[in-house]
Write a protein that holds these residues in place. Structure first.
Motif, PDB file in Angstrom:
ATOM      1  N   ASN A 138       0.130  53.594  39.371  1.00  0.00           N
ATOM      2  CA  ASN A 138       0.119  54.003  37.963  1.00  0.00           C
ATOM      3  C   ASN A 138      -1.282  54.158  37.393  1.00  0.00           C
ATOM      4  O   ASN A 138      -1.540  55.068  36.613  1.00  0.00           O
ATOM      5  CB  ASN A 138       0.918  53.006  37.123  1.00  0.00           C
ATOM      6  CG  ASN A 138       1.601  53.659  35.946  1.00  0.00           C
ATOM      7  OD1 ASN A 138       2.047  54.802  36.038  1.00  0.00           O
ATOM      8  ND2 ASN A 138       1.702  52.946  34.833  1.00  0.00           N
TER       9      ASN A 138
ATOM     10  N   ALA B 271       1.507  64.025  32.211  1.00  0.00           N
ATOM     11  CA  ALA B 271       1.003  62.910  33.009  1.00  0.00           C
ATOM     12  C   ALA B 271      -0.273  62.303  32.455  1.00  0.00           C
ATOM     13  O   ALA B 271      -0.740  61.293  32.961  1.00  0.00           O
ATOM     14  CB  ALA B 271       0.742  63.374  34.451  1.00  0.00           C
TER      15      ALA B 271
ATOM     16  N   ASP C  34       1.387  67.600  34.799  1.00  0.00           N
ATOM     17  CA  ASP C  34       2.778  67.287  34.486  1.00  0.00           C
ATOM     18  C   ASP C  34       3.314  66.326  35.536  1.00  0.00           C
ATOM     19  O   ASP C  34       3.120  66.520  36.743  1.00  0.00           O
ATOM     20  CB  ASP C  34       3.627  68.558  34.463  1.00  0.00           C
ATOM     21  CG  ASP C  34       5.058  68.278  34.071  1.00  0.00           C
ATOM     22  OD1 ASP C  34       5.291  67.963  32.887  1.00  0.00           O
ATOM     23  OD2 ASP C  34       5.943  68.330  34.948  1.00  0.00           O
ATOM     24  N   THR C  35       3.996  65.288  35.086  1.00  0.00           N
ATOM     25  CA  THR C  35       4.417  64.201  35.957  1.00  0.00           C
ATOM     26  C   THR C  35       5.309  64.671  37.092  1.00  0.00           C
ATOM     27  O   THR C  35       5.047  64.397  38.266  1.00  0.00           O
ATOM     28  CB  THR C  35       5.160  63.134  35.130  1.00  0.00           C
ATOM     29  OG1 THR C  35       4.259  62.583  34.171  1.00  0.00           O
ATOM     30  CG2 THR C  35       5.688  62.024  36.024  1.00  0.00           C
ATOM     31  N   SER C  36       6.390  65.367  36.784  1.00  0.00           N
ATOM     32  CA  SER C  36       7.398  65.639  37.804  1.00  0.00           C
ATOM     33  C   SER C  36       7.073  66.865  38.645  1.00  0.00           C
ATOM     34  O   SER C  36       7.201  66.846  39.866  1.00  0.00           O
ATOM     35  CB  SER C  36       8.779  65.793  37.159  1.00  0.00           C
ATOM     36  OG  SER C  36       8.800  66.926  36.302  1.00  0.00           O
TER      37      SER C  36
ATOM     38  N   ARG D 270      10.627  64.221  42.220  1.00  0.00           N
ATOM     39  CA  ARG D 270       9.494  64.065  41.315  1.00  0.00           C
ATOM     40  C   ARG D 270       8.207  63.800  42.098  1.00  0.00           C
ATOM     41  O   ARG D 270       8.172  62.952  42.986  1.00  0.00           O
ATOM     42  CB  ARG D 270       9.715  62.866  40.380  1.00  0.00           C
ATOM     43  CG  ARG D 270      10.939  62.948  39.508  1.00  0.00           C
ATOM     44  CD  ARG D 270      11.212  61.598  38.865  1.00  0.00           C
ATOM     45  NE  ARG D 270      10.108  61.112  38.077  1.00  0.00           N
ATOM     46  CZ  ARG D 270       9.938  61.382  36.786  1.00  0.00           C
ATOM     47  NH1 ARG D 270      10.823  62.128  36.148  1.00  0.00           N
ATOM     48  NH2 ARG D 270       8.906  60.900  36.135  1.00  0.00           N
TER      49      ARG D 270
ATOM     50  N   ASP E  20       5.651  62.571  40.422  1.00  0.00           N
ATOM     51  CA  ASP E  20       5.163  61.402  39.676  1.00  0.00           C
ATOM     52  C   ASP E  20       3.639  61.355  39.731  1.00  0.00           C
ATOM     53  O   ASP E  20       3.021  60.434  40.259  1.00  0.00           O
ATOM     54  CB  ASP E  20       5.788  60.106  40.180  1.00  0.00           C
ATOM     55  CG  ASP E  20       7.038  59.738  39.393  1.00  0.00           C
ATOM     56  OD1 ASP E  20       7.026  59.925  38.169  1.00  0.00           O
ATOM     57  OD2 ASP E  20       8.025  59.276  39.988  1.00  0.00           O
TER      58      ASP E  20
ATOM     59  N   ARG F  90      -0.243  61.184  38.435  1.00  0.00           N
ATOM     60  CA  ARG F  90      -1.128  60.496  37.509  1.00  0.00           C
ATOM     61  C   ARG F  90      -2.553  60.924  37.811  1.00  0.00           C
ATOM     62  O   ARG F  90      -2.861  61.360  38.930  1.00  0.00           O
ATOM     63  CB  ARG F  90      -1.012  58.971  37.656  1.00  0.00           C
ATOM     64  CG  ARG F  90       0.371  58.417  37.314  1.00  0.00           C
ATOM     65  CD  ARG F  90       0.676  58.512  35.836  1.00  0.00           C
ATOM     66  NE  ARG F  90       1.952  57.904  35.486  1.00  0.00           N
ATOM     67  CZ  ARG F  90       3.079  58.562  35.323  1.00  0.00           C
ATOM     68  NH1 ARG F  90       3.102  59.864  35.535  1.00  0.00           N
ATOM     69  NH2 ARG F  90       4.183  57.951  34.961  1.00  0.00           N
TER      70      ARG F  90
ATOM     71  N   SER G  18      -0.208  59.857  43.121  1.00  0.00           N
ATOM     72  CA  SER G  18       1.183  60.330  43.172  1.00  0.00           C
ATOM     73  C   SER G  18       2.074  59.223  43.714  1.00  0.00           C
ATOM     74  O   SER G  18       1.834  58.682  44.791  1.00  0.00           O
ATOM     75  CB  SER G  18       1.307  61.592  44.032  1.00  0.00           C
ATOM     76  OG  SER G  18       0.584  61.480  45.241  1.00  0.00           O
TER      77      SER G  18
END
Length: 559
Positions: free
Chosen positions: A70, A419, A440-442, A521, A523, A525, A538
């Motif tokens: 994170n 993100a 973008d996160t996903s 995703r 995910d 960052r 990620s």
């Protein structure tokens, strides 16, 4: 893997289109809104692979991510270590030479697990677990840092950390705080803790912990999210060691009951950015002690004198301000800006510049639109003012909402959830100097925007927006033929998918749920080191990748 190869090189054209000389020296652009070259691509390289804490079978929204990385933060000078957290519980020290991870603390003490907190929740909710951490500006001298984690109060166990796995942690005297008041039924709690390490030279923790604040939330989403100090503040300044805390709305603002007003109400902490002084011995003459007696509140906070308002509030009317970053222009250090990336509801993902007392409108605004009670959007009314709600029935005048400076939609050219990002102040990529780089996160899409345009949009007020420019990505897959040849990708999705499968992931694409990502995703960052250089994190494959440079998307490759 969806790679695109192109002939020729337009690097010179790219630098000129960014308002730069071919040498890379920054020049003032002739047109502040000139279109940046769509062909610019970031060059990235695998940097480090986190220990796998997820389940490689690919099941579940959170569990399938190989490691829920994170944040990456560099330890304050004079040290240069990286600290990295995984939402599943660990806080690691990353050796920058060997790329090995050492577990410094483990927050996951559920059931028979050996970590610190019995009630840590990680199974449900995208932001569950050990969320964030930040170093005190005086960390080199006092060893203090701060963490946020999420607990389920219904789970069995103690609120006091179990120090079995951290024998150097002194828990005698550790006392949980009473939860702050949040209107409506509550589900989870965000917990802010101050840690004091008595020996920061080693890789183990020895010292004490002190709970500062406990905030209840109405659901499992949008919890306490991030924390940051003003990097320009020095000893003696009013902002020295003053902590800004981003707090989501807990999903309240999209409800059709009375809690919908929670992000607007000044008598509750959710949907806000807080400004507090963790150290009770700091700024004694210019602050007051909090209700729970654990921290101080600056008297110059904007709502400190309003009866029944929470004096901690710095800005409000936010859905999920899950990323905070502070930009300091090295050419004008006195000019600094606090920036928040805010996850939207149905329509808009946004970036806002945070100012004292600003109301960003949610749950009566989303992006540059009005948000109606049924969660659809409409045009902003001509009389663009909303009540200042102290409680659900008591108001304190009206205010014109503050609008975002960047927004993108939930469309095929946009994404699902922002993100976060950083204004680039490094040296590797002259073309990105002064550009806000975000993703973008996903979907794993990435963009940049000129920060001067963002500041100008904010100065103009109303609903002015800075222009977004999409970035591509150059990457050499280390698991294919090791020829050192980069390939061009339009998003991070195929890159993370390749890393996920190389590390044993079983899902055919990527695990998790998303509306606009192909399947699963990324995910995504972002992070920066002390030199302002960028890193891409990620969760899907549990990887950290360094941004090593940039080139034209039309360039063939680099060896």
């Amino acid at each position: 893997m969806g790679a695109l190869r192109h002939a020729g090189s337009l690097v010179a054209a790219a630098t000129l289109a960014f308002g730069l000389h071919p040498t890379g020296a920054a020049q003032a652009p002739k047109n502040a809104h000139a279109k940046a070259p769509a062909e610019l691509a970031l060059q990235i390289a695998d940097y480090a692979a986190l220990p796998i804490t997820g389940t490689p079978d690919g099941l579940g929204n959170n569990a399938g991510a190989l490691a829920r990385v994170n944040f990456l933060r560099e330890e304050p000078a004079p040290a240069h270590r990286f600290f990295v957290n995984d939402l599943n519980g660990p806080l690691y020290i990353l050796d920058r030479n060997t790329k090995k991870f050492t577990t410094y603390l483990d927050f996951d003490g559920r059931g028979n697990r050996p970590g610190l907190f019995d009630k840590l929740t990680v199974e449900n909710g995208l932001a569950s677990g050990f969320v964030s951490f930040e170093f005190d500006p005086d960390y080199a001298h006092n060893g203090k840092f701060y963490t946020i984690h999420i607990e389920d109060p219904a789970e069995p166990g103690s609120l006091v950390p179990d120090h079995t796995s951290v024998p150097g942690l002194v828990v005698a005297g550790y006392t949980p705080t009473p939860p702050a008041a949040t209107p409506g039924d509550v589900d989870h709690e965000g917990v802010l803790i101050e840690w004091t390490d008595s020996n920061i030279a080693n890789t183990t923790f020895e010292g004490t912990a002190r709970e500062l604040l406990r905030v209840p939330f109405n659901s499992r989403i949008h919890p306490m999210a991030d924390l940051i100090f003003n990097p320009t503040a020095r000893r003696g300044d009013p902002d020295w060691r003053v902590l800004y805390v981003a707090v989501g709305d807990g999903g309240s603002g999209e409800q059709k009951t009375g809690i919908r007003l929670n992000p607007q109400r000044l008598d509750t902490l959710v949907g806000k950015i807080l400004r507090i002084i963790p150290d009770l011995a700091e700024h004694v003459e210019s602050s007051t002690v909090s209700e729970n007696g654990r921290y101080r509140i600056p008297r110059d906070n904007p709502f400190a004198s309003i009866d029944r308002a929470r004096k901690e509030i710095w800005a409000y009317g936010l859905r999920n301000p899950h990323r905070l970053t502070w930009d300091v222009d090295p050419a004008a250090p006195a000019s600094s800006h606090l920036i928040a990336a805010v996850i939207g509801l149905r329509t808009w993902e946004t970036v806002v510049i945070v100012h004292k007392g600003a109301n960003f409108g949610y749950s009566q605004r989303e992006g540059t639109n009005a948000l109606l009670p049924d969660n659809t959007i409409a045009s902003v009314p001509d009389d663009d003012r909303i009540p200042v709600y102290v409680t659900d029935t008591i108001t304190h005048g009206t205010v014109t909402p503050t609008y975002p400076v960047i927004q993108y939609g939930h469309t095929p050219s946009g994404g699902d959830a922002i993100a976060g990002g950083f204004v680039y102040r490094g040296t590797r990529i002259p073309a990105l100097q002064g550009k806000y780089v975000f993703g973008d996160t996903s979907t794993g899409r990435m963009w940049c925007a000129d920060f001067n345009e963002m500041v100008e949009a904010e100065r103009r007020g109303g609903r002015a927006l800075a222009e977004m420019h999409e970035l591509r990505i150059w990457w050499d897959d280390p698991s294919d033929v090791p020829d050192g040849r980069r390939q061009l990708y339009t998003t991070m999705f195929p890159i993370v998918r390749a890393g996920y499968h190389a590390r044993g992931g079983k899902h055919p694409d990527l695990p998790g749920r998303a509306a606009l990502a192909p399947s699963g995703r990324v995910d995504l960052r972002l992070a920066v080191d002390r030199d302002g250089e960028l890193y891409v994190l990620s969760k899907g494959d549990g990887m950290i990748r360094a941004v090593t440079g940039a080139a034209s998307a039309a360039a063939r490759s680099g060896r």
